[in-house]
Design an enzyme around this catalytic site. Structure first.
Site, short mmCIF file in Angstrom:
data_model
loop_
_atom_site.label_atom_id
_atom_site.label_comp_id
_atom_site.label_asym_id
_atom_site.label_seq_id
_atom_site.Cartn_x
_atom_site.Cartn_y
_atom_site.Cartn_z
CG HIS A 117 -4.88 -2.12 4.57
ND1 HIS A 117 -3.85 -2.93 5.00
CD2 HIS A 117 -4.65 -1.90 3.24
CE1 HIS A 117 -3.04 -3.18 3.99
NE2 HIS A 117 -3.50 -2.56 2.91
NE ARG A 155 -1.86 1.38 3.87
CZ ARG A 155 -2.72 1.62 4.86
NH1 ARG A 155 -2.97 0.68 5.74
NH2 ARG A 155 -3.31 2.77 4.95
ZN LIG Z 1 -3.35 -3.58 7.09
#
Ligand SMILES: [Zn+2]
Ligand SMILES: *[C@@H]1O[C@H](CO)[C@@H](O)[C@H](O)[C@H]1NC(C)=O
Length: 339
Positions: free
Chosen positions: A81, A69
Site C-alpha cells: 500500500h 491486508r
Molecule cells: Zn491502502
C-alpha cells in the site's frame, strides 16, 4: 454522574472518529472517476472480471485491499500500500525504487505484479479479479503523498489535532478525515457526487490543461518506471504541501481551518489524478494485454510467460529497522497504517 456520562460520550466520539478507515471515501471517489474515463471495451472487460455489472463496479471493490491486508491470508500485502521513501522532508523529497522498495515489496512492485497478473491468461478468474482489485486500490494509494514517505511511518506517528479531535495522526487525517470534511461524509453516494465535481474540473475546469501531464509517464510496457513516476510526483508534495515547515509546525494547534485550507486543493488534485490515471492505465492494460489476446491465441502464451519483476532485495527500510529496534513481534500495532 454528569462527568461519567460526558467522558463516555467523548470516548464514544473518539472511537467513532477512529473507526473509519486514501479511506473508503477517497478510494471510492478515485474509482468513480476512473469508471467515467474507461472506454466501453475496457469497462465491459472489467465488469466481467469483477462479476459486477452495477453502476459502482469499481467503487464497490475500491477498499477491498484494505480489508484483505488485515486478514491472516492477506497480511503479506500490507507493504503493497505504500513505498517508504527514505528522504528528508521538508528539505529533500525523492523516491528511489532500489533504495526504498524492500524485499517484502512496495506499491511500485505490487502495481507491476498485478498489472502483469490481470492480463495473464493462465491465472484463474479469482486471481485476475484479485489483481484488478489491487490495481483499483493501489493506483489510488500511490497518489496520497504520505503513502510515498518513510518519515514517522508515513506520518502515522505524527500526533496532531484536526477539527477538534486531539487523538489524530497526520496519516489518517490525509487518508480519511480531511477528505471527509471536504466531501461531507464517507458513503458511496457522497463519493459519487464528489467524483462528479472532480470530473467536471477534469473535463472543463481547473484540471483541463493539466490532465495530459498526469498520464505522460504511464507506459504499459514499463510498469515500474510508470509507478515510480506516480510515486515521485506525490512524494514531492510531502516537502511542498504536507509539511513545508517541518513536523513541529503541524503540532502547534488545530489543523483546521488554516492547514486544511492550505492542503485541500492538493487533496482534490490527487484524488482526481488517481482516478484519471487509473482509467488510462486500465485502458492501456486492456489494449495491450486483453484485446490482443482475443485476436491472437499465440500471444496468450507469450504474454503469460512475461515474468513480473521482483522487488529489489536490498536492505530494510528505516521503518522496518525501527520495527526491529522496538522489538516484539511485527510491531504491527505501533506502526500499522490505516491505509
Ligand atoms: Zn491502502
Ligand atoms: C504477486 O501477486 C501474488 C498474488 O497476490 C503474490 O502471491 C506474489 O507474492 C506477488 N509477487 C510480487 C513480486 O509482488
Amino acid at each position: 454522574m454528569y462527568s461519567v456520562t460526558t467522558s463516555s460520550l467523548l470516548v464514544g466520539l473518539v472511537a467513532l472518529h477512529g473507526a473509519n478507515a486514501w479511506g473508503t471515501l477517497g478510494h471510492a471517489t478515485v474509482a468513480y472517476i476512473a469508471q467515467n474515463y474507461l472506454n466501453d471495451a475496457t469497462a465491459t472487460w472489467a465488469k466481467g472480471v469483477l462479476s459486477d455489472t452495477s453502476t459502482s463496479y469499481l467503487a464497490n471493490v475500491a477498499s477491498w485491499a484494505d480489508t484483505y491486508r488485515s486478514t491472516t491470508a492477506g497480511a503479506f500485502s500490507a507493504p503493497y500500500h505504500y513505498i517508504d521513501a527514505n528522504d528528508s522532508p521538508p528539505t529533500t523529497c525523492n523516491v528511489d525504487y532500489n533504495r526504498d522498495c524492500t524485499s517484502s515489496g512496495c506499491s511500485i512492485s505490487a502495481i507491476s505484479n498485478y498489472t502483469q497478473r490481470v492480463g495473464d491468461g493462465r491465472l484463474s478468474a479469482a486471481n485476475k479479479a484479485e489483481a484488478l482489485k489491487f490495481l483499483v486500490h493501489l493506483l489510488g494509494d500511490i497518489t496520497q503523498p504520505l503513502h510515498d514517505e518513510a518519515l514517522a511511518t508515513g506520518g502515522n506517528d505524527i500526533k496532531v489535532t484536526f477539527d477538534g479531535y486531539t487523538n489524530d495522526n497526520l496519516h489518517s487525517d490525509w487518508d480519511t478525515y480531511i477528505p471527509q470534511k471536504k466531501a461531507g461524509g464517507s458513503s458511496l453516494t457522497v463519493a459519487q457526487s464528489w467524483a462528479k465535481t472532480l470530473i467536471t474540473a477534469i473535463d472543463s475546469g481547473t484540471y483541463k490543461s493539466a490532465k495530459a501531464s498526469w498520464v505522460a509517464s504511464s507506459n504499459i510496457n514499463d510498469a515500474v518506471s510508470s509507478a515510480t513516476a506516480w510515486a515521485s510526483d506525490a512524494n514531492k508534495l510531502v516537502c511542498s504541501v504536507v509539511m513545508p515547515n517541518g513536523v513541529a509546525a503541524l503540532q502547534k494547534g488545530d489543523l483546521y481551518p488554516t492547514y486544511y485550507n492550505s492542503v485541500i486543493p492538493t487533496v482534490e488534485l490527487q484524488i482526481a489524478k488517481g482516478g484519471y490515471r487509473l482509467a488510462d492505465w486500465l485502458n492501456k492494460v486492456y489494449a495491450a494485454k486483453i484485446a490482443k489476446r482475443e485476436v491472437d491465441g499465440v500471444l496468450v502464451s507469450r504474454m503469460a510467460e512475461e515474468a513480473a519483476p521482483l522487488p529489489p532485495a536490498n536492505r530494510p527500510s528505516k521503518a522496518e529497522l525501527a520495527r526491529e529496534v522496538y522489538g516484539g513481534g511485527c510491531g504491527c500495532d505501533k506502526h500499522r497504517r490505516e491505509e
